[in-house]
Scaffold this active site. Structure first.
Site, PDB file in Angstrom:
ATOM      1  CB  SER A   1      63.299  63.205  36.239  1.00 43.30           C
ATOM      2  OG  SER A   1      62.524  62.101  36.609  1.00 43.30           O
TER       3      SER A   1
ATOM      4  CB  SER B   1      61.210  62.992  39.609  1.00 41.40           C
ATOM      5  OG  SER B   1      62.571  63.226  39.266  1.00 41.40           O
TER       6      SER B   1
ATOM      7  CE  LYS C   1      64.589  65.707  41.326  1.00 41.08           C
ATOM      8  NZ  LYS C   1      64.730  64.888  40.102  1.00 41.08           N
TER       9      LYS C   1
END
Lengths: 521, 95
Positions: free
Chosen positions: A211, A187, A79
């Site tokens: 998330s 997210s 990420k």
């Protein structure tokens, strides 16, 4: 050769150790899959091909000597929130343009020390603020899953040539994919989409209010947010420091256990890192759950929840009961206050953490007539709408005269939420079963959610309580809705009892199976 | 509680975010929607409840009082938009 990208981490690990395949081969398979798929899915914001090949080569040298680490040669996606030395690290924000840190986050350093290979950086909501991956400066990620409908089609009667056979027609069921593009959740939308679409063997992710678990549920993948303090936050771009935790998104429960074992550590560089040895999570998989007490909280049955979510929850209850668990009804009375309290605590911490983006030390700078105008113009241009909204809320609730009414009240309510969980655990409940999300994946640019930020926030209604109380939570796929989209269940455990979550999630996975999208990209 | 455009502009100034008249008006509506949503916290009885200060009960870890890091000025300024001899450059602040 079969498609190497279809191997789970545990399968690839066995083949790499058995010298049936090489790290270079599996890395090349992923790099070409990314090359083909990324224009359609937008899961990666940076692909690090050269570094991946060099890491794979080094892995192969170690594997030949039988010196491979726990993740030797396994290609992973990272990420964009994790600091990776010399590599794109922008939290998918414009304000961090060009930022390449001179350090490596503890979590990624742990993965590389265990031999993993970095494929690149994954798209996400800007600064991890969002539930649909639509707030990224790099544009939305597209969910590899699409809605579908089942049609019964009549087969035509066909004659084939003179004296050939005659096919008698009949009917068959056929699944037709809808063209509408769906969000992967957020997210960690890039992480979830990349894992689900076979663009990495597993991915790192972070979870501040849901998330990891919400995008995992939207993509048919497994995501675990460990207990606060289990993974070091050092080197991860901060959003809300008292809630942020890193964790993996993977294709199955075993892979998530393998990844978490490597990601977690005790780190002197993070003062909230807890001094406890990291257990062998994988060993918990397959252990019987006979006699385990599973709590079903009545407050998670919310108004307007689609019936397929309720049906899925009931299925989960039945699977665990069939496996010998004892099902008990419980109450977590402050559940409904978790989301409003979160929308004070998280923006307050974010407004403070994001004060550092001032156009001086890194990233974007927009000139102004003096230093204050330079700050204001840089931040106006560098932050997207959702990020600005949260900084504004945070600044307001922390400003003189409002601190007690908002922030202090929210932190008191947060203690009540934590106490609810402590009470049920003290009463002997080992694990809590809930739905992971109140719906399946929704469409890109959903008008209702664009018009009202609170509608988007409601996506985290079942996951946010876990962050507020610092507990571990796992989302595990449990079925498909009538439109063929994946739905997930969530298990919540006692602090540092991630093993119980893997043990129980494995029972659900065994009953439900695993789910892969039909490839359209 | 709700905010007006004037308050939004003041908060934007505190947050060092430039806002246009149009931005401020849009944000007023959005912020009021969020503040309206969090209002329900007022109905919770919190008498006798301490505010949370740490989610995991643990003593704050203290580092050894020794130098373990440093001498990397070049690394620290490496990502800055404007630097000179390992200093950050900013517009003039003192007349």
């Amino acid at each position: 050769m079969s498609d190497l990208t279809r191997l789970t981490i545990s399968q690839a690990r066995a083949k790499l150790r058995g010298k049936e395949i090489t790290a270079t081969e599996i890395t090349e398979a992923y790099l070409s899959a990314i090359d083909r798929a990324n224009p359609a899915l937008n899961a990666y914001v940076a692909v690090t091909g050269d570094r991946a090949r060099a890491m794979a080569k080094a892995s192969d040298a170690r594997l030949v000597k039988g010196e491979g680490g726990a993740l030797e040669g396994i290609p992973l996606g990272i990420k964009d929130l994790f600091g990776t030395e010399g590599v794109h690290t922008q939290a998918a924000s414009h304000v961090l343009d060009g930022f390449k840190p001179r350090y490596e986050s503890t979590v990624t350093a742990n993965l590389w020390a265990d031999g993993a290979v970095m494929l690149g950086k994954l798209n996400m909501d800007e600064f991890a603020m969002g539930s649909s991956n639509e707030t990224s400066y790099y544009g939305p990620v597209i969910n590899p899953w699409r809605r579908s409908r089942l049609d019964t089609v009549v087969m035509p009667t066909t004659h084939q040539g003179d004296g050939g056979f005659v096919s008698a027609g009949g009917t068959k069921t056929q699944r037709t994919l809808d063209n509408a593009q769906l969000v992967p959740g957020g997210s960690s939308g890039g992480s979830a989409a990349a894992v689900s679409a076979f663009l990495c063997a597993g991915a790192t992710a972070t979870d501040t209010g849901g998330s990891i678990r919400q995008p995992a549920a939207f993509t048919g993948t497994v995501g675990i947010k460990p207990t606060y303090g289990r993974c070091s936050r050092w080197g991860i771009v901060a959003f809300a420091s008292s809630l942020d935790q890193a964790g993996p998104i993977a294709r199955d429960v075993r892979d998530a256990a393998i990844m978490l074992k490597s990601m977690a550590s005790v780190d002197p560089k993070d003062t909230t890192s807890v001094d406890r040895p990291v257990p062998d999570y994988e060993a918990a998989i397959g252990k019987p759950i006979k006699g385990m007490k599973v709590g079903i909280p009545k407050e998670y049955r919310v108004d307007g929840m689609p019936e397929e979510i309720e049906a899925l929850w009931q299925k989960g209850i039945a699977w665990l009961r069939d496996a010998g668990a004892e099902i008990v009804d419980i109450s977590l009375p402050h559940t409904k206050y978790a989301l409003p309290a979160y929308y004070i605590v998280a923006p307050a911490e974010a407004s403070s953490n994001l004060a550092r983006y001032d156009g001086v030390r890194y990233g974007l700078r927009v000139p102004g007539k003096d230093i204050v105008e330079m700050y204001e113009k840089t931040r106006a241009a560098g932050f997207g709408r959702e990020v600005k909204r949260r900084i504004m809320i945070g600044t307001y609730v922390l400003s003189a005269g409002y601190y007690d009414a908002y922030y202090l009240q929210a932190q008191k309510v947060r203690n009540l939420i934590k106490r609810d969980f402590e009470n049920v655990f003290a009463a002997g409940v080992d694990v809590i079963l809930t739905p992971a999300t109140p719906s399946a994946a929704f469409g890109i640019a959903d008008e209702d959610m664009a018009a009202d930020p609170v509608k988007m926030y409601l996506n985290d209604i079942f996951t946010v309580t876990v962050n507020m109380a610092g507990l571990p939570g796992i989302a595990v796929p449990a079925g498909l809705d009538p439109k063929g989209l994946p739905l997930g269940l969530q298990l919540i455990g006692r602090p540092f009892e991630e093993e119980t979550l893997f043990q129980t999630a494995a029972v659900i996975e065994k009953a439900a199976g695993t789910f892969q999208p039909d490839k359209w990209w | 509680m709700s905010v007006d455009v004037k308050t939004v502009k003041r908060v934007a100034r505190l947050a060092r975010i430039a806002v246009s008249e149009e931005d401020a008006e849009r944000m007023t509506g959005e912020l009021n929607a969020i503040l309206g949503f969090v209002e329900q916290l007022n109905e919770v009885d919190v008498s006798g409840v301490e505010p949370m200060t740490s989610v995991t009960p643990m003593e704050m870890k203290k580092r050894q009082d020794v130098v373990t890091d440093g001498n990397k000025a070049a690394d620290i300024v490496a990502n800055a938009p404007a630097t000179e001899e390992n200093f950050f450059l900013v517009p003039k602040v003192v007349e």
